[in-house]
Design an enzyme around this catalytic site. Structure first.
Site, PDB file in Angstrom:
ATOM      1  N   SER A  62       0.821  -1.219   0.000  1.00 43.96           N
ATOM      2  CA  SER A  62       0.000   0.000   0.000  1.00 43.96           C
ATOM      3  C   SER A  62       0.852   1.264   0.000  1.00 43.96           C
ATOM      4  CB  SER A  62      -0.912   0.018   1.230  1.00 43.96           C
ATOM      5  OG  SER A  62      -1.668  -1.152   1.313  1.00 43.96           O
TER       6      SER A  62
HETATM    7  N1  SAH Z   1      -1.175  -4.684   3.839  1.00 45.95           N
HETATM    8  C1  SAH Z   1      -0.482  -5.056   2.640  1.00 45.95           C
HETATM    9  C2  SAH Z   1      -1.287  -4.740   1.405  1.00 45.95           C
HETATM   10  C3  SAH Z   1      -1.325  -5.915   0.485  1.00 45.95           C
HETATM   11  S1  SAH Z   1      -2.420  -5.832  -0.876  1.00 45.95           S
HETATM   12  C4  SAH Z   1       0.909  -4.441   2.586  1.00 45.95           C
HETATM   13  O1  SAH Z   1       1.221  -3.584   3.421  1.00 45.95           O
HETATM   14  O2  SAH Z   1       1.714  -4.863   1.759  1.00 45.95           O
HETATM   15  C5  SAH Z   1      -3.809  -6.762  -0.277  1.00 45.95           C
HETATM   16  C6  SAH Z   1      -3.558  -8.183   0.118  1.00 45.95           C
HETATM   17  O3  SAH Z   1      -4.826  -8.748   0.436  1.00 45.95           O
HETATM   18  C7  SAH Z   1      -2.953  -9.085  -0.953  1.00 45.95           C
HETATM   19  O4  SAH Z   1      -1.781  -9.677  -0.467  1.00 45.95           O
HETATM   20  C8  SAH Z   1      -4.031 -10.122  -1.222  1.00 45.95           C
HETATM   21  O5  SAH Z   1      -3.533 -11.416  -1.507  1.00 45.95           O
HETATM   22  C9  SAH Z   1      -4.789 -10.111   0.084  1.00 45.95           C
HETATM   23  N2  SAH Z   1      -6.168 -10.610  -0.028  1.00 45.95           N
HETATM   24  C10 SAH Z   1      -7.064 -10.394  -1.028  1.00 45.95           C
HETATM   25  N3  SAH Z   1      -8.212 -11.031  -0.765  1.00 45.95           N
HETATM   26  C11 SAH Z   1      -8.050 -11.680   0.423  1.00 45.95           C
HETATM   27  C12 SAH Z   1      -8.887 -12.510   1.216  1.00 45.95           C
HETATM   28  N4  SAH Z   1     -10.131 -12.828   0.863  1.00 45.95           N
HETATM   29  N5  SAH Z   1      -8.385 -12.995   2.366  1.00 45.95           N
HETATM   30  C13 SAH Z   1      -7.126 -12.683   2.779  1.00 45.95           C
HETATM   31  N6  SAH Z   1      -6.287 -11.911   2.065  1.00 45.95           N
HETATM   32  C14 SAH Z   1      -6.737 -11.398   0.899  1.00 45.95           C
END
Ligand code: SAH
Length: 212
Positions: A62
């Site tokens: 993010s």
């Molecule tokens: N907080 C993270 C942002 C990652 S992007 C950071 O700081 O890097 C969002 C993440 O949500 C991705 O890794 C994706 O795989 C995960 N995601 C998407 N749908 C999901 C679900 N249903 N359950 C758990 N994780 C999920």
């Protein structure tokens, strides 16, 4: 000795302060956390820019401003103890949360990302993040209730199971929408939920169903 990364993190934090992040502890955690350890070698030169970046598997780390904003909102609502994060991704947001809350629980559906994130947190001596490979729509019932829940992927509708896992007075911050998304804040007041729009945002989708 001040390293290059500290210099870059320093200018990023100055920018965040100008953009309205005022919580000193959030700014300090952002300044101390080496974001370059959470992204690929080829993108290192962008590590301290205020932008989201690809982390593989179609996912992104993010934007630092959004990480700081979501964390600041949790703290403004008195959250100190127990936080649930949905979407561990690179582990960067988890690393910031780990420095400001007693216990962090984080759920990720892509196992490869979860493993990488776990290694990074241990490298930084952050051991108060418990991770689960699973579907974030379901939250983490055995560890509920949580004072704060932060969802770092956009849901098409509000996951009811997450709202139910909030403690009395607890808050959930979550992007809602598809092509157009709003960052929403839900506050639990007995069995009612107050809702508030925070900002227009752009997150990867919170994928329903299977974990991989
Ligand atoms: N907080 C993270 C942002 C990652 S992007 C950071 O700081 O890097 C969002 C993440 O949500 C991705 O890794 C994706 O795989 C995960 N995601 C998407 N749908 C999901 C679900 N249903 N359950 C758990 N994780 C999920």
């Amino acid at each position: 000795m001040i390293t290059n990364y500290q210099r870059s993190a320093g200018s990023l934090v100055k920018l965040l302060a100008q953009e309205g992040i005022s919580d000193e502890q959030v700014l300090e955690a952002m300044a101390k956390t080496p974001r370059h350890l959470f992204i690929d070698d080829v993108l290192q030169h962008k590590a301290y820019q205020n932008t989201a970046l690809p982390i593989g598997q179609g996912q992104t780390i993010s934007q630092p401003y959004i990480v700081a904003l979501m964390t600041q909102i949790l703290r403004q609502h008195g959250v100190r103890d127990k936080v649930l994060e949905i979407g561990t991704g690179s582990g960067y947001q988890s690393a910031i949360l780990a420095q400001l809350f007693d216990k962090v629980y984080s759920v990720e559906r892509i196992k490869a990302l979860q493993w990488q994130a776990k290694r990074r947190l241990h490298k930084l001596d952050l051991y108060n993040v418990t991770m689960k490979h699973g579907d974030g729509w379901k939250g983490w019932t055995s560890q509920a209730p949580f004072q704060g829940i932060i969802v770092t992927a956009a849901a098409t509708s509000v996951p009811q199971q997450l709202l139910e896992q909030l403690d009395e007075g607890g808050v959930m911050i979550i992007p809602i929408g598809d092509a157009e998304q709003k960052l929403m804040l839900y506050t639990r007041c007995e069995n009612e939920f107050k809702q508030q729009v925070i900002a227009d945002v752009r997150f990867v989708p919170l994928v329903p169903g299977d974990i991989i």
